[in-house]
Design a protein around this motif. Sequence first.
Motif, PDB file in Angstrom:
ATOM      1  N   GLY A   1     -54.137  42.453 -12.018  1.00  0.00           N
ATOM      2  CA  GLY A   1     -55.701  41.780 -11.808  1.00  0.00           C
ATOM      3  C   GLY A   1     -55.182  40.309 -10.902  1.00  0.00           C
ATOM      4  O   GLY A   1     -55.585  39.988 -10.094  1.00  0.00           O
ATOM      5  N   TRP A   2     -54.032  40.390 -10.961  1.00  0.00           N
ATOM      6  CA  TRP A   2     -53.439  39.543  -9.777  1.00  0.00           C
ATOM      7  C   TRP A   2     -53.311  39.316  -8.530  1.00  0.00           C
ATOM      8  O   TRP A   2     -53.304  39.008  -8.138  1.00  0.00           O
ATOM      9  N   VAL A   3     -52.638  40.545  -8.830  1.00  0.00           N
ATOM     10  CA  VAL A   3     -52.202  41.517  -7.101  1.00  0.00           C
ATOM     11  C   VAL A   3     -53.507  41.352  -6.319  1.00  0.00           C
ATOM     12  O   VAL A   3     -52.852  40.955  -5.302  1.00  0.00           O
ATOM     13  N   ASP A   4     -54.273  41.523  -7.328  1.00  0.00           N
ATOM     14  CA  ASP A   4     -55.410  42.585  -6.551  1.00  0.00           C
ATOM     15  C   ASP A   4     -55.852  40.404  -6.716  1.00  0.00           C
ATOM     16  O   ASP A   4     -56.919  41.308  -5.256  1.00  0.00           O
ATOM     17  N   LEU A   5     -56.178  40.230  -6.930  1.00  0.00           N
ATOM     18  CA  LEU A   5     -57.096  38.741  -6.259  1.00  0.00           C
ATOM     19  C   LEU A   5     -55.795  37.678  -5.177  1.00  0.00           C
ATOM     20  O   LEU A   5     -56.899  37.207  -4.240  1.00  0.00           O
ATOM     21  N   MET A   6     -54.570  37.718  -5.464  1.00  0.00           N
ATOM     22  CA  MET A   6     -53.688  37.530  -4.033  1.00  0.00           C
ATOM     23  C   MET A   6     -54.360  38.138  -3.573  1.00  0.00           C
ATOM     24  O   MET A   6     -54.105  38.049  -1.536  1.00  0.00           O
ATOM     25  N   ASP A   7     -54.179  39.647  -2.804  1.00  0.00           N
ATOM     26  CA  ASP A   7     -54.483  40.473  -1.899  1.00  0.00           C
ATOM     27  C   ASP A   7     -56.017  40.001  -1.097  1.00  0.00           C
ATOM     28  O   ASP A   7     -56.334  39.999  -0.035  1.00  0.00           O
ATOM     29  N   GLU A   8     -56.857  39.465  -2.417  1.00  0.00           N
ATOM     30  CA  GLU A   8     -58.048  39.184  -2.115  1.00  0.00           C
ATOM     31  C   GLU A   8     -58.083  38.258  -1.424  1.00  0.00           C
ATOM     32  O   GLU A   8     -59.245  37.880  -0.157  1.00  0.00           O
ATOM     33  N   LEU A   9     -57.674  37.061  -1.907  1.00  0.00           N
ATOM     34  CA  LEU A   9     -57.737  35.789  -0.926  1.00  0.00           C
ATOM     35  C   LEU A   9     -56.369  35.856  -0.067  1.00  0.00           C
ATOM     36  O   LEU A   9     -56.662  34.266   0.835  1.00  0.00           O
ATOM     37  N   GLY A  10     -56.753  36.795   0.806  1.00  0.00           N
ATOM     38  CA  GLY A  10     -55.673  36.897   2.240  1.00  0.00           C
ATOM     39  C   GLY A  10     -54.237  37.251   1.651  1.00  0.00           C
ATOM     40  O   GLY A  10     -53.548  36.663   2.656  1.00  0.00           O
ATOM     41  N   TRP A  11     -53.248  37.264   0.284  1.00  0.00           N
ATOM     42  CA  TRP A  11     -51.976  36.761   0.841  1.00  0.00           C
ATOM     43  C   TRP A  11     -51.195  38.472   0.285  1.00  0.00           C
ATOM     44  O   TRP A  11     -52.188  39.436   0.085  1.00  0.00           O
ATOM     45  N   GLU A  12     -50.079  38.746   1.265  1.00  0.00           N
ATOM     46  CA  GLU A  12     -49.513  39.894   1.245  1.00  0.00           C
ATOM     47  C   GLU A  12     -48.592  39.849  -0.404  1.00  0.00           C
ATOM     48  O   GLU A  12     -47.598  39.249  -0.715  1.00  0.00           O
ATOM     49  N   PRO A  13     -49.062  40.385  -1.047  1.00  0.00           N
ATOM     50  CA  PRO A  13     -48.229  41.293  -2.576  1.00  0.00           C
ATOM     51  C   PRO A  13     -47.094  41.774  -1.809  1.00  0.00           C
ATOM     52  O   PRO A  13     -47.313  43.073  -2.093  1.00  0.00           O
ATOM     53  N   LEU A  14     -46.399  41.076  -2.494  1.00  0.00           N
ATOM     54  CA  LEU A  14     -44.197  41.573  -1.517  1.00  0.00           C
ATOM     55  C   LEU A  14     -44.277  42.919  -3.169  1.00  0.00           C
ATOM     56  O   LEU A  14     -43.052  42.691  -3.748  1.00  0.00           O
ATOM     57  N   ARG A  15     -44.627  43.522  -3.693  1.00  0.00           N
ATOM     58  CA  ARG A  15     -44.201  44.595  -4.226  1.00  0.00           C
ATOM     59  C   ARG A  15     -43.483  45.510  -3.856  1.00  0.00           C
ATOM     60  O   ARG A  15     -43.577  47.302  -3.660  1.00  0.00           O
ATOM     61  N   ASN A  16     -42.310  45.244  -3.813  1.00  0.00           N
ATOM     62  CA  ASN A  16     -41.056  46.143  -3.453  1.00  0.00           C
ATOM     63  C   ASN A  16     -41.200  46.643  -2.532  1.00  0.00           C
ATOM     64  O   ASN A  16     -41.474  47.819  -2.055  1.00  0.00           O
ATOM     65  N   ARG A  17     -41.524  45.859  -1.205  1.00  0.00           N
ATOM     66  CA  ARG A  17     -41.563  46.271  -0.022  1.00  0.00           C
ATOM     67  C   ARG A  17     -41.214  44.927   1.067  1.00  0.00           C
ATOM     68  O   ARG A  17     -40.791  44.294   0.365  1.00  0.00           O
ATOM     69  N   HIS A  18     -41.707  45.269   1.877  1.00  0.00           N
ATOM     70  CA  HIS A  18     -40.672  43.948   2.968  1.00  0.00           C
ATOM     71  C   HIS A  18     -42.149  44.060   4.442  1.00  0.00           C
ATOM     72  O   HIS A  18     -42.339  44.923   4.381  1.00  0.00           O
ATOM     73  N   LEU A  19     -41.972  43.263   4.467  1.00  0.00           N
ATOM     74  CA  LEU A  19     -41.998  42.914   6.593  1.00  0.00           C
ATOM     75  C   LEU A  19     -42.177  42.049   7.500  1.00  0.00           C
ATOM     76  O   LEU A  19     -40.190  41.844   6.702  1.00  0.00           O
ATOM     77  N   LEU A  20     -41.490  42.412   8.070  1.00  0.00           N
ATOM     78  CA  LEU A  20     -40.843  41.746   8.965  1.00  0.00           C
ATOM     79  C   LEU A  20     -41.310  40.571  10.400  1.00  0.00           C
ATOM     80  O   LEU A  20     -42.318  40.965  11.190  1.00  0.00           O
ATOM     81  N   LEU A  21     -40.460  39.920  10.241  1.00  0.00           N
ATOM     82  CA  LEU A  21     -40.612  38.713  11.092  1.00  0.00           C
ATOM     83  C   LEU A  21     -40.078  38.905  12.612  1.00  0.00           C
ATOM     84  O   LEU A  21     -38.570  38.823  12.225  1.00  0.00           O
TER      85      LEU A  21
END
Length: 406
Positions: free
Chosen positions: A252-272
């Motif tokens: 539920g928290w992962v879904d809410l943070m996604d809804e609020l525009g945050w990227e849940p980094l659940r065993n994954r990565h992004l590139l800056l």
Amino acid sequence: MTDTSNTRRADPERPRPGPGRLRRIMRFVPLVAPVLLWAVPCWALLHAGQGWPSAVRWAGTAVCVAGLVVMPVAMMRGHGRRQRDGAAVLGDGLLGGAWVLFTWSVLLGVLLRAALAVGGVGTGQERARIVTWAVLGVTAALLVWGYVEARRVPRVRRVEVELPRLGAGLDGTRVALVTDTHYGPLDRVRWSERVCETVNGLEADVVCHTGDIADGTAERRRAQAAPLGTVRASWARVYVTGNHEYYSEAQGWVDLMDELGWEPLRNRHLLLERGGDTLVVAGVDDVTAESSGLAGHGAHLDGALDGADPGDPVLLLAHQPKFVDRAAAAGIDLQLSGHTHGGQIWPFHHLVRIDQPVLAGLSRHGERTLLYTSRGTGFWGPPFRVFAPSEITLLVLRSPRAGASA
């Protein structure tokens, strides 16, 4: 404020506790701790030679017995299946007050009494009464101060961190860290709004939340968490789960943070990517996810780095500092964590060190890996912070190549 020169290296000679030691100790805490927290001050303040009138002694003893009974009952009703916020506030407040009273009953009961005896101050009864009033005065002052510290918007702690593998194009990257907000029984909507306003004033490239958003489900604490949707970052807002999410329907928290525009980094990565250089921003679920029973949840560093160029520097979000052992083995450049609260109420600091390698600040682990441990933005349970101020952290990443290319 620059902490780079004060980076601590983990002491290889310091014996590290086994991973299950704290858990074994904690099994006995609910049985023994309440009795000690109330019995020791009761004896030290009322029955240790003060010579109080019987009415005072027995009235004080009755108060201590009431605290001993009410505190655990209120905490069970507040944090157990019933989830009664009023009971949680009462139980948490009594726990914090009892802890501070217990601590200073022991310290002043021994040290001040001894100092007065050595100095030849008064009779035994007079010294005992001086200690009692000193304990009560110190406890009252610390609880008032600790409450103000817990409830205020945290000060910003600025830290420069040099990462040897960071490319010159990424020099000066600004990373804001918020963690352990612990929205809970005390409604802190306005506090949450002011924290987010402060974060926005930092003009960060990346804003991170390393878990323990709240105590309670996303549905229950939505109003307090909603201001997180106003946080701004020039590149990304990223989030990983903490252990408290796994007490309160983590998905539920992962879904809410996604809804609020945050990227849940659940065993994954992004590139800056900037100026031809790349920073891997990765995250893992909290280590408690592995035993939560929730499908798809678990701390998997290999999964978080899957597909990343091994030559690129890595910024890793992991809720608990003790994950740094795995991070160092994988050659992570910088791990950001929370969880410890800096001890929150001294001297709980020393118990935290049984379970975690670091209490707060910047430390080095192995040849490459740096760990920054935040003291946390909010508070858990007792609404007090004593000798453990909260923080919002701004980390400025520095490249040793920037000066050479200038």
